[in-house]
Each structure stands twice: as C-alpha cells, then as structure tokens.
Design a protein around this motif. Structure first.
Motif, short mmCIF file in Angstrom:
data_model
loop_
_atom_site.label_atom_id
_atom_site.label_comp_id
_atom_site.label_asym_id
_atom_site.label_seq_id
_atom_site.Cartn_x
_atom_site.Cartn_y
_atom_site.Cartn_z
N SER A 1 11.58 2.23 4.60
CA SER A 1 12.38 1.12 4.06
C SER A 1 11.66 0.53 2.85
O SER A 1 10.48 0.82 2.61
N ASP A 2 12.36 -0.32 2.09
CA ASP A 2 11.74 -0.97 0.94
C ASP A 2 10.53 -1.80 1.36
O ASP A 2 9.48 -1.77 0.69
N HIS A 3 10.67 -2.52 2.46
CA HIS A 3 9.58 -3.38 2.94
C HIS A 3 8.37 -2.55 3.36
O HIS A 3 7.23 -2.86 2.98
N THR A 4 8.62 -1.50 4.11
CA THR A 4 7.52 -0.64 4.58
C THR A 4 6.79 0.02 3.42
O THR A 4 5.56 0.03 3.37
#
Length: 329
Positions: free
Chosen positions: A174-177
C-alpha cells in the motif's frame, strides 16, 4: 592578513567547484550535488595546485562542513517529525540497532578500518551523505575515509531509487507501507524522494517525513560517538578526569546542538515564508563545497585500491536494513 587571504582563496576554489556540481545535481537528483562535488574535487586533485589554497580547503572540509549541518536544521519542522516519529519510533530503533550491529560485525570480519566502518554504518542507518558529513569531524575521519564512504553510499542510493518502487509494486504494498519502507530503508533524501514519488504521491510525502525523522537521529548518534572517541583517544590516560574533559571539549559535536536549536527556531519562531528552506539550501550548497574540499585532498589511486571491501560492507548493511525494515513493517 595573509592567512585570511589564503583561507579565502581556498574557500573560493571550493565555491567554483561547487557551483556546477550544484546545478548538475539539481538536474540529476539521483546523483546529487555532494557526490559530484567530491568527484570534481578528486579529478582536480590530479593536477598541481599552489599551497596557498591548502588552508582554505582544510577550513572548508572541517569547519564549514560543521556549520552547514546547523543550517540544515532550519528546514526541520518538529511538529511533523514528532507526529510521524512517535508512530515509527520502534521501527527506527529496531532498524538502527540491526544496521549498526551488522556494520560492526561485518566490518570486523572484512578487516575494514574502524572509521570507514563507522561512516558507512552511519550513512546507511541514518541519512547517507548528511550523516557522514556530521559524523566525520566527530571521529576525526580523513579525506580518503570520507570519500570512500560517500562513494559507497552513493552506489546503493542509485540502486534503491530504481529497485524499491519495482519491488513495492511486485509485493503489492500500500502507499502507507511503501512510504514507511522507503523512508526507513533508503539512505539519501534525494533517493527517498525519487523512489517514494515514483510509487505514488502519498507514499512520497510519507517517505520524506519518515526520512527527516531519521535525520534527527544524527543528534544522539554523534553524541555517543563523541564520548566513544574521547574515551579511546590516545591522549586519554587512566582516570585523568581533567584530561578527559579537555578531549571531550575538543571532540564534542557542538554543531549538532546548533542543528537542534535551528530546528526549534524554525518550528516555534515565525519566519518569512520560505526563509527556513532557503537557509537550508545554503547549508546544502556548503556541504557540496566541503565535499569538493575533501575530493581535493583525496588520493584517488589509494582510494581505488581499497575500494572492494567498503562496497561489500555497504551492500551487507543496506541489505540488513532493507530486510529488517520490511520485516517489522
């Protein structure tokens, strides 16, 4: 008066080298101005130069380098750092511990000189060239040790900028990860920006903030290294506390206190729009000057002969950091 003139001549020479390095580095941020500065200086070191430049070159490589770190603090907003830093503190402590431990063990096994070992470990764990620039005066590293470390870190910055986004998409992050991973595991800010925004805007924004949080780790690390260097100095004898205080006073990284003070000023004292960023840009330019000065004092032939082991150490440290960061995320 002659000493001042000689100092200005040497400083002027580093400015002349730093200007094209700055503009080319802006055009090709993956390479970056500091790497170009040190390369240009190393090329010019093959030619003959008058000794009148030496005093200013030495001053730039030592003192101006320290002052440049202070100026970088004016681009630090502690509110953003604390917000993300609180969420990622465990991640950073874990990855820093793994990286430094790996550097210590691998450096011993490869029989790399201790100062190069420290510089590569710090550059990998914290923030590439800036961390090396901050650490070098504290441990009294010479020009060749700094050049060796900078060139090693640069190699893995370039690899990371291209490899990380590809791996992120393959692994379905994901973008956050991915933002957390890139900000934690990539060394230099320019490569973090390149990799993060290549993945997505959201990942890029998070990666940069995480990276800036890592940069603050310069403060405790340099303080620890100053104490270590003081205690292991050949002038430190037994329980001679006065002598220990004298050595610590000379080695203590006062410029790091300036870095923290500049961060506090930028966070809590209103300044004109963009002023803090402009001051930090000046600091980055002075770092390029200092790298040029280091390049001018580097024996390239000697550097090439000792080049394989530092690269192997850098690859081991970088792999350990990347895997440790990925596993805990």
């Amino acid at each position: 008066m002659q000493s001042i003139l000689n100092k200005l001549l040497g400083i002027g020479l580093t400015i002349i080298i730093a200007i094209p390095a700055w503009f080319i580095g802006e055009a090709f941020p993956i390479i970056g101005g500091p790497v170009l500065g040190i390369l240009f200086g190393m090329v010019l070191a093959f030619g003959k130069r008058s000794v009148v430049f030496d005093e200013g070159i030495k001053y730039t490589a030592k003192k101006l380098l320290q002052y440049s770190i202070i100026l970088l603090g004016f681009d630090m907003n502690l509110y953003n750092i604390f917000k993300v830093g609180g969420q990622t503190l465990a991640l950073m402590v874990f990855t820093l511990t793994i990286t430094f431990g790996t550097a210590f063990v691998a450096g011993k096994l490869l029989k790399i000189d201790p100062k190069t070992n420290i510089l590569i470990g710090v550059g990998t764990a914290i923030c590439g060239g800036s961390a090396i620039a901050a650490t070098a005066p504290v441990i009294r590293a010479n020009a060749e040790e700094v050049a060796r470390s900078i060139s090693t870190i640069f190699l893995f910055n370039v690899i990371a900028a291209f490899l990380f986004p590809l791996l992120g998409h393959i692994l379905g992050m994901s973008d956050h990860t991915f933002g957390l991973w890139a900000g934690t595991a990539i060394n230099d800010t320019s490569s973090v920006v390149a990799a993060g925004y290549a993945f997505s805007n959201e990942a890029g924004s998070l990666a940069v903030i995480v990276k800036l949080t890592r940069t603050l780790m310069i403060v405790p690390i340099t303080l620890v290294l100053a104490i270590y260097t003081s205690r292991n100095s050949p002038k430190h004898h037994g329980n001679d506390k006065s002598n220990e205080s004298y050595i610590m006073g000379k080695i203590f990284p006062w410029f790091v206190i300036g870095f923290v003070a500049a961060s506090i000023v930028n966070t809590f004292i209103p300044m004109p729009q963009g002023m803090g960023a402009s001051i930090a840009q000046l600091g980055k330019f002075i770092i390029i000057m200092a790298m040029a000065a280091i390049g001018l004092n580097t024996n390239v032939i000697k550097l090439v002969k000792s080049g394989t082991k530092p690269i192997l150490l850098g690859s081991i440290c970088w792999l350990a950091l990347s895997l440790a960061s990925f596993s805990i995320i």
